[in-house]
Motif scaffolding. Structure first.
Motif, PDB file in Angstrom:
ATOM      1  N   VAL A 109      11.467   6.435   1.852  1.00  0.00           N
ATOM      2  CA  VAL A 109      11.891   5.076   1.525  1.00  0.00           C
ATOM      3  C   VAL A 109      11.728   4.144   2.717  1.00  0.00           C
ATOM      4  O   VAL A 109      11.293   3.001   2.577  1.00  0.00           O
ATOM      5  CB  VAL A 109      13.352   5.078   1.026  1.00  0.00           C
ATOM      6  N   ALA A 110      12.064   4.634   3.897  1.00  0.00           N
ATOM      7  CA  ALA A 110      12.015   3.790   5.092  1.00  0.00           C
ATOM      8  C   ALA A 110      10.629   3.203   5.323  1.00  0.00           C
ATOM      9  O   ALA A 110      10.489   2.058   5.758  1.00  0.00           O
ATOM     10  CB  ALA A 110      12.460   4.593   6.313  1.00  0.00           C
ATOM     11  N   ASP A 111       9.592   3.954   5.010  1.00  0.00           N
ATOM     12  CA  ASP A 111       8.217   3.519   5.254  1.00  0.00           C
ATOM     13  C   ASP A 111       7.586   2.804   4.065  1.00  0.00           C
ATOM     14  O   ASP A 111       6.456   2.308   4.173  1.00  0.00           O
ATOM     15  CB  ASP A 111       7.339   4.735   5.599  1.00  0.00           C
ATOM     16  N   THR A 123       0.806  -1.225   0.000  1.00  0.00           N
ATOM     17  CA  THR A 123       0.000   0.000   0.000  1.00  0.00           C
ATOM     18  C   THR A 123       0.834   1.267   0.000  1.00  0.00           C
ATOM     19  O   THR A 123       0.332   2.321  -0.334  1.00  0.00           O
ATOM     20  CB  THR A 123      -0.923   0.035   1.227  1.00  0.00           C
ATOM     21  N   ARG A 124       2.095   1.189   0.374  1.00  0.00           N
ATOM     22  CA  ARG A 124       2.893   2.411   0.521  1.00  0.00           C
ATOM     23  C   ARG A 124       3.961   2.491  -0.567  1.00  0.00           C
ATOM     24  O   ARG A 124       4.793   1.592  -0.695  1.00  0.00           O
ATOM     25  CB  ARG A 124       3.540   2.448   1.903  1.00  0.00           C
ATOM     26  N   ILE A 125       3.919   3.571  -1.314  1.00  0.00           N
ATOM     27  CA  ILE A 125       4.846   3.782  -2.421  1.00  0.00           C
ATOM     28  C   ILE A 125       5.612   5.073  -2.202  1.00  0.00           C
ATOM     29  O   ILE A 125       5.024   6.108  -1.887  1.00  0.00           O
ATOM     30  CB  ILE A 125       4.089   3.841  -3.766  1.00  0.00           C
ATOM     31  N   ALA A 126       6.922   5.008  -2.368  1.00  0.00           N
ATOM     32  CA  ALA A 126       7.771   6.200  -2.331  1.00  0.00           C
ATOM     33  C   ALA A 126       8.258   6.485  -3.739  1.00  0.00           C
ATOM     34  O   ALA A 126       8.834   5.604  -4.387  1.00  0.00           O
ATOM     35  CB  ALA A 126       8.956   5.998  -1.396  1.00  0.00           C
ATOM     36  N   VAL A 127       8.031   7.683  -4.223  1.00  0.00           N
ATOM     37  CA  VAL A 127       8.504   8.108  -5.540  1.00  0.00           C
ATOM     38  C   VAL A 127       9.695   9.025  -5.339  1.00  0.00           C
ATOM     39  O   VAL A 127       9.580  10.075  -4.698  1.00  0.00           O
ATOM     40  CB  VAL A 127       7.393   8.839  -6.325  1.00  0.00           C
ATOM     41  N   GLY A 184      17.785  -3.031   0.539  1.00  0.00           N
ATOM     42  CA  GLY A 184      16.751  -3.920   1.052  1.00  0.00           C
ATOM     43  C   GLY A 184      15.364  -3.656   0.509  1.00  0.00           C
ATOM     44  O   GLY A 184      14.412  -4.330   0.907  1.00  0.00           O
ATOM     45  N   LYS A 185      15.218  -2.720  -0.404  1.00  0.00           N
ATOM     46  CA  LYS A 185      13.908  -2.327  -0.919  1.00  0.00           C
ATOM     47  C   LYS A 185      13.644  -2.885  -2.321  1.00  0.00           C
ATOM     48  O   LYS A 185      14.562  -3.157  -3.101  1.00  0.00           O
ATOM     49  CB  LYS A 185      13.786  -0.804  -0.958  1.00  0.00           C
ATOM     50  N   LEU A 186      12.367  -3.029  -2.628  1.00  0.00           N
ATOM     51  CA  LEU A 186      11.914  -3.317  -3.981  1.00  0.00           C
ATOM     52  C   LEU A 186      11.869  -1.996  -4.736  1.00  0.00           C
ATOM     53  O   LEU A 186      11.137  -1.076  -4.343  1.00  0.00           O
ATOM     54  CB  LEU A 186      10.538  -3.974  -3.943  1.00  0.00           C
ATOM     55  N   VAL A 187      12.677  -1.887  -5.794  1.00  0.00           N
ATOM     56  CA  VAL A 187      12.841  -0.631  -6.517  1.00  0.00           C
ATOM     57  C   VAL A 187      12.356  -0.788  -7.962  1.00  0.00           C
ATOM     58  O   VAL A 187      12.790  -1.700  -8.676  1.00  0.00           O
ATOM     59  CB  VAL A 187      14.317  -0.180  -6.518  1.00  0.00           C
ATOM     60  N   VAL A 188      11.477   0.094  -8.375  1.00  0.00           N
ATOM     61  CA  VAL A 188      11.018   0.140  -9.765  1.00  0.00           C
ATOM     62  C   VAL A 188      11.863   1.169 -10.506  1.00  0.00           C
ATOM     63  O   VAL A 188      11.841   2.359 -10.183  1.00  0.00           O
ATOM     64  CB  VAL A 188       9.530   0.523  -9.851  1.00  0.00           C
ATOM     65  N   ASP A 189      12.620   0.698 -11.486  1.00  0.00           N
ATOM     66  CA  ASP A 189      13.457   1.583 -12.291  1.00  0.00           C
ATOM     67  C   ASP A 189      12.657   2.072 -13.494  1.00  0.00           C
ATOM     68  O   ASP A 189      12.331   1.301 -14.395  1.00  0.00           O
ATOM     69  CB  ASP A 189      14.702   0.827 -12.755  1.00  0.00           C
TER      70      ASP A 189
END
Length: 211
Positions: free
Chosen positions: A58-60, A2-6, A83-88
């Motif tokens: 990013v932390a959240d 549910t939480r996305i960081a752009v 440690g994060k899932l990153v969309v390039d």
């Protein structure tokens, strides 16, 4: 999820934030510095998204969208997204970006190079092959015959599935591609870059190019 960081508040980042908010996600957006500097941009271009410091956003986050200018990537700190899932969503396009030595190795696609540098993260490539000005306008509900397809490429099947779900939820048919190497098909010059295709057309295009 549910939480996305752009990460990135230029042309692309705010549009991604806007469509993610519209799809019901909790969205934060960050630039390279003080979030107060992008508060007005966020208010007008991505209402509902929260401007934050990058590290806090990013932390959240369950998922991080990397939409920074490509020329800034060599100085981007990999620890920020460890440690994060990153969309390039970035593209290497020399006519636009100029020649970038980091991305000139012909053995690798641009997202493979991103993955090498962000070795502590899980990288998935998507949203790079649709214009930011189209991303909002071309959304369609599931089942609509005009619904456009977008490719999702990555090494981790679980990560690809999670990102594909986001792509579906924001209004597109997700076509899962096997491995970041297949992400080359999504790059500038690839068979689906900038081309509005339905799922069957998209799948045919990537199969034909890979053959």
């Amino acid at each position: 999820m549910t939480r996305i960081a752009v990460l990135g508040a230029g042309h692309v980042g705010p549009v991604i934030a806007r469509v993610a908010v519209a799809a019901g996600y909790d969205v934060s957006i960050a630039a390279s510095g003080d979030p107060a500097k992008i508060a007005l941009i966020t208010q007008f271009l991505a209402p509902g998204a929260q401007p934050r410091w990058a590290a806090d956003a990013v932390a959240d986050a369950d998922l991080v969208v990397l939409s920074i200018p490509l020329h800034r990537f060599p100085t981007f700190d990999p620890a920020v997204v460890d440690g994060k899932l990153v969309v390039d969503t970035m593209n290497y396009w020399p006519p636009v970006d100029g020649v970038r030595e980091m991305f000139e190795d012909p053995r690798y696609g641009s997202s493979e190079i991103v993955a090498h540098r962000l070795a502590g993260s899980t990288i998935v490539k998507t949203l790079n092959h649709i214009g930011y000005h189209e991303l909002e306008d071309d959304r369609r509900p599931a089942g609509d015959p005009r619904r456009r397809a977008l490719g999702v490429a990555g090494e981790d099947p679980g990560a690809v599935a999670a990102v594909a779900d986001v792509v579906e939820r924001i209004g597109y048919d997700a076509v899962r591609l096997e491995g970041l190497r297949a992400g080359r098909l999504l790059q500038p010059g690839g068979p689906v870059f900038g081309v509005p295709l339905r799922r069957a057309e998209f799948e045919h295009a990537v199969r034909a190019d890979a053959a």
